[in-house]
Design a protein around this motif. Structure first.
Motif, mmCIF file in Angstrom:
data_model
loop_
_atom_site.group_PDB
_atom_site.id
_atom_site.type_symbol
_atom_site.label_atom_id
_atom_site.label_comp_id
_atom_site.label_asym_id
_atom_site.label_seq_id
_atom_site.Cartn_x
_atom_site.Cartn_y
_atom_site.Cartn_z
ATOM 1 N N ASN A 4 0.795 -1.221 0.000
ATOM 2 C CA ASN A 4 0.000 0.000 0.000
ATOM 3 C C ASN A 4 0.830 1.275 0.000
ATOM 4 O OD1 ASN A 4 -2.494 -1.392 0.068
ATOM 5 N ND2 ASN A 4 -2.146 -1.809 2.222
ATOM 6 N N SER A 25 -0.663 3.800 -2.340
ATOM 7 C CA SER A 25 -1.119 3.118 -3.556
ATOM 8 C C SER A 25 -2.362 3.768 -4.155
ATOM 9 C CB SER A 25 -1.362 1.633 -3.294
ATOM 10 O OG SER A 25 -2.395 1.463 -2.343
ATOM 11 N N GLY A 26 -3.240 4.303 -3.334
ATOM 12 C CA GLY A 26 -4.438 4.958 -3.836
ATOM 13 C C GLY A 26 -4.138 6.211 -4.640
ATOM 14 N N ASP A 27 -2.951 6.766 -4.455
ATOM 15 C CA ASP A 27 -2.555 7.975 -5.170
ATOM 16 C C ASP A 27 -1.636 7.684 -6.363
ATOM 17 O OD1 ASP A 27 -3.934 9.659 -3.383
ATOM 18 O OD2 ASP A 27 -2.253 9.591 -1.977
#
Length: 69
Positions: A4, A25-27
């Motif tokens: 992540n 990871s979301g970015d």
């Protein structure tokens, strides 16, 4: 790289790096050219330096927060 978290270690390899740039990871999708383009480059990073486990880091979430010089 953890599942992540993506790290850009500045100045030296981990654990001897004096500063780490962190991308969650979301970015990661916000970096259309990927993160590898920053390898072995001089970069300028805009953000707030925070301390994590005794080491400084800057968390970035968009490509406009890091530029190659």
């Amino acid at each position: 790289e953890l599942p992540n978290i993506n790290f850009i270690n500045l100045g030296a390899r981990f654990p001897d790096n004096p500063l780490t740039i962190v991308v969650f990871s979301g970015d990661k999708a916000n970096f259309k050219d990927g993160l590898a383009i920053y390898d072995n480059k001089t970069v300028c990073v805009t953000g707030t330096i925070k301390e994590y486990k005794g080491k400084p880091e800057i968390i970035i979430s968009h490509s406009d927060e890091i530029t190659i010089q």
